[in-house]
Write an enzyme that holds these catalytic residues in place. Structure first.
Site, mmCIF file in Angstrom:
data_model
loop_
_atom_site.group_PDB
_atom_site.id
_atom_site.type_symbol
_atom_site.label_atom_id
_atom_site.label_comp_id
_atom_site.label_asym_id
_atom_site.label_seq_id
_atom_site.Cartn_x
_atom_site.Cartn_y
_atom_site.Cartn_z
ATOM 1 N N HIS A 80 32.025 47.692 32.333
ATOM 2 C CA HIS A 80 32.069 48.241 33.563
ATOM 3 C C HIS A 80 32.932 49.470 33.427
ATOM 4 C CE1 HIS A 80 30.057 44.868 35.000
ATOM 5 N NE2 HIS A 80 29.596 45.417 35.920
ATOM 6 N N ASP A 89 28.647 50.057 33.278
ATOM 7 C CA ASP A 89 27.888 50.144 34.765
ATOM 8 C C ASP A 89 28.895 50.624 35.723
ATOM 9 O OD1 ASP A 89 25.810 48.880 33.364
ATOM 10 O OD2 ASP A 89 25.582 47.480 34.723
#
Length: 520
Positions: free
Chosen positions: A342, A197
């Site tokens: 992430h 992400d």
């Protein structure tokens, strides 16, 4: 019997003749191989014991005399042997006015029956027997699967193509418009989807991509659209390297979005990602996993699959360590898991350090890594998007490379086939079959290249019409501009959906339609 013979005669193919001769020679359990070229026919007879020459020739003369006007070289060999035990050439006898029933069409001309192979083949047949065309004629017709295998095996070594233009995906009914954090799979189906992400980030996304490429792992990236706009080349690299690039909103806001703002936040992001990367993946991950600020409601109404996660190592924590990240992922992993990681939004040094270990330790436990669409497809086998064809390459330049590669391979095989020893029957048969597969693959790729070049020609023609339309619009010639836009759209619409350039053509169609309506 008569009907069978007439049918076989009409076919006049090596395979048909081999079948009929094997049937007629069945009492001797004779295995028959037949090859044909412009110079004549070659027949090899094999049996557990050396086939009886007189019996075999009687059958051959009776069967083939009425139907084959060329010479026939016949060889007998013990099954599994390397050298023929005997050889005979059957020649048509010159006849001025043949009369059915009164003229014998063939006469026997014994060949040298010395033990030496050169002695057997020394009467001029050697050149014909060595000819690749003879063996190619006898080789089986390649199947579609064999031809595809030749192409697919060659494709990975070609220069990487531009972004896979067929990356358009809509989830199946069971996931469309729904929130899910895993895919229900049986425990033995150990598939896991790694997701990243908040990128693309100029520091950490390239490092993540390098590791994934080195480990040959595909992942799913939920990107912030304004970061995609700022770093388009990174977004394009994600797609080009075979990963999935999906929607993580425009601004990564946690506050409440009214319906109009939610539409802008989701739809504008989707359009920008598609315009830059060519990918239109209808998967959405809400920022922070917030399901109640208006974004998920809009995404669900638009048919997006809303992707959450079942494994969260909290790699976003400021003091998180790579060891804790690895341990959490490895301990919590399960079949159908979606792992949250992430590649942007702050320092991701710990994530980058943990990633190779995560991959290695999960592989040691038998897990395989897939994208989220592939994970869904494991439960819903028909849900994956169909590319323009089964072909794994996506640009004409690669087709041209593949043609050169196949042509080189064919030349090598032809040389090997011609220089292989005469008695190496099995090796010659293998080379001939392989050569036919390569030739069939080459023919298919050449046809595909012509198809793609025609489609690209249409696409370029549409771009030229659009340039003319833009100039006409600037000159306040609205009617002319509208006509040119219409022609450009119609040209793009004529491009087949299976062409490499079709997804780009669809994007341009939408853009040109908007510009045309702005004139009104």
């Amino acid at each position: 019997m008569v009907a069978s013979l007439e049918s076989t005669v009409r076919e006049i193919s090596p395979q048909a003749i081999a079948r009929e001769l094997a049937r007629r020679l069945a009492p001797q359990a004779t295995y028959v191989r037949v090859a044909h070229s412009a110079e004549g026919w070659k027949i090899l007879l094999e049996a557990e014991q050396i086939p009886d020459q007189r019996t075999c020739l009687d059958v051959l003369v009776a069967f083939l005399s009425p139907v084959l006007p060329q010479s026939i070289d016949v060889y007998g060999r013990q099954l599994g042997g390397q050298r023929p035990a005997w050889g005979v050439r059957l020649r048509p006898r010159p006849v001025a006015t043949p009369t059915p029933g009164t003229v014998r069409a063939r006469q026997l001309e014994p060949l040298a029956l010395a033990a030496s192979v050169l002695g057997i083949f020394g009467l001029g047949a050697v050149g014909q027997w060595q000819s690749p065309s003879v063996w190619l004629a006898a080789a089986p017709e390649p199947t579609v699967e064999q031809v595809r295998s030749v192409i697919l095996n060659a494709a990975p070594i070609l220069t990487p193509a531009r972004p896979p233009l067929w990356h358009h995906y809509s989830p199946p009914e069971a996931f469309r418009g729904h929130v899910f954090n895993r895919v229900a799979l049986p425990p033995e189906q150990k598939l896991v989807a790694l997701t990243f992400d908040d990128g693309p980030d100029p520091t950490y996304t390239p490092q993540v991509l390098d590791i994934l490429a080195q480990e040959k792992v595909k992942a799913t990236f939920f990107a912030i659209a304004r970061a995609v706009a700022a770093r388009p080349k990174l977004a394009q690299r994600i797609v080009r390297e075979g990963h999935v690039l999906a929607n993580h909103s425009w601004s990564h806001g946690y506050h409440y979005f009214n319906p109009a703002a939610a539409q802008h936040e989701v739809d504008q992001s989707q359009q920008l990602i598609e315009d830059i990367s060519g990918a239109n993946i209808k998967l959405f991950r809400p920022p922070g996993g917030n399901l109640h600020n208006g974004l998920v409601s809009h995404a669900s109404q638009q048919g997006y699959g809303v992707v959450m996660w079942s494994v969260d190592p909290q790699d976003w924590l400021p003091r998180q360590t790579s060891d804790r990240i690895v341990n959490t992922v490895v301990q919590q992993a399960h079949a159908g898991a979606i792992v949250l990681l992430h590649d942007g939004g702050g320092s991701r040094r710990a994530t980058v350090a943990a990633l190779p270990r995560i991959i290695a330790e999960l592989r040691a436990k038998g897990y395989q890594f897939v994208t989220v669409p592939e994970l869904i497809a494991a439960q819903e086998p028909t849900s994956l998007p169909e590319p323009p064809s089964w072909l794994t390459i996506q640009e004409t330049a690669q087709l041209q490379q593949l043609i050169l590669q196949l042509e080189t391979r064919i030349q090598v095989l032809e040389k090997e086939l011609k220089t292989t020893p005469l008695w190496a029957i099995a090796e010659r048969e293998y080379l001939a079959a392989t050569l036919r597969e390569q030739q069939a693959a080459l023919s298919w790729v050449q046809q595909r290249l012509a198809f793609e070049q025609a489609a690209e020609g249409q696409y370029q023609a549409a771009l030229k019409l659009a340039e003319q339309a833009t100039l006409a619009a600037k000159a306040q010639q609205s009617s002319v501009a509208k006509t040119l836009w219409q022609r450009a759209i119609a040209t793009l619409d004529s491009i087949p959906n299976t062409a490499f350039v079709a997804p780009l053509a669809q994007i341009k169609q939408r853009q040109y339609s908007c510009r045309m309506h702005q004139l009104q």
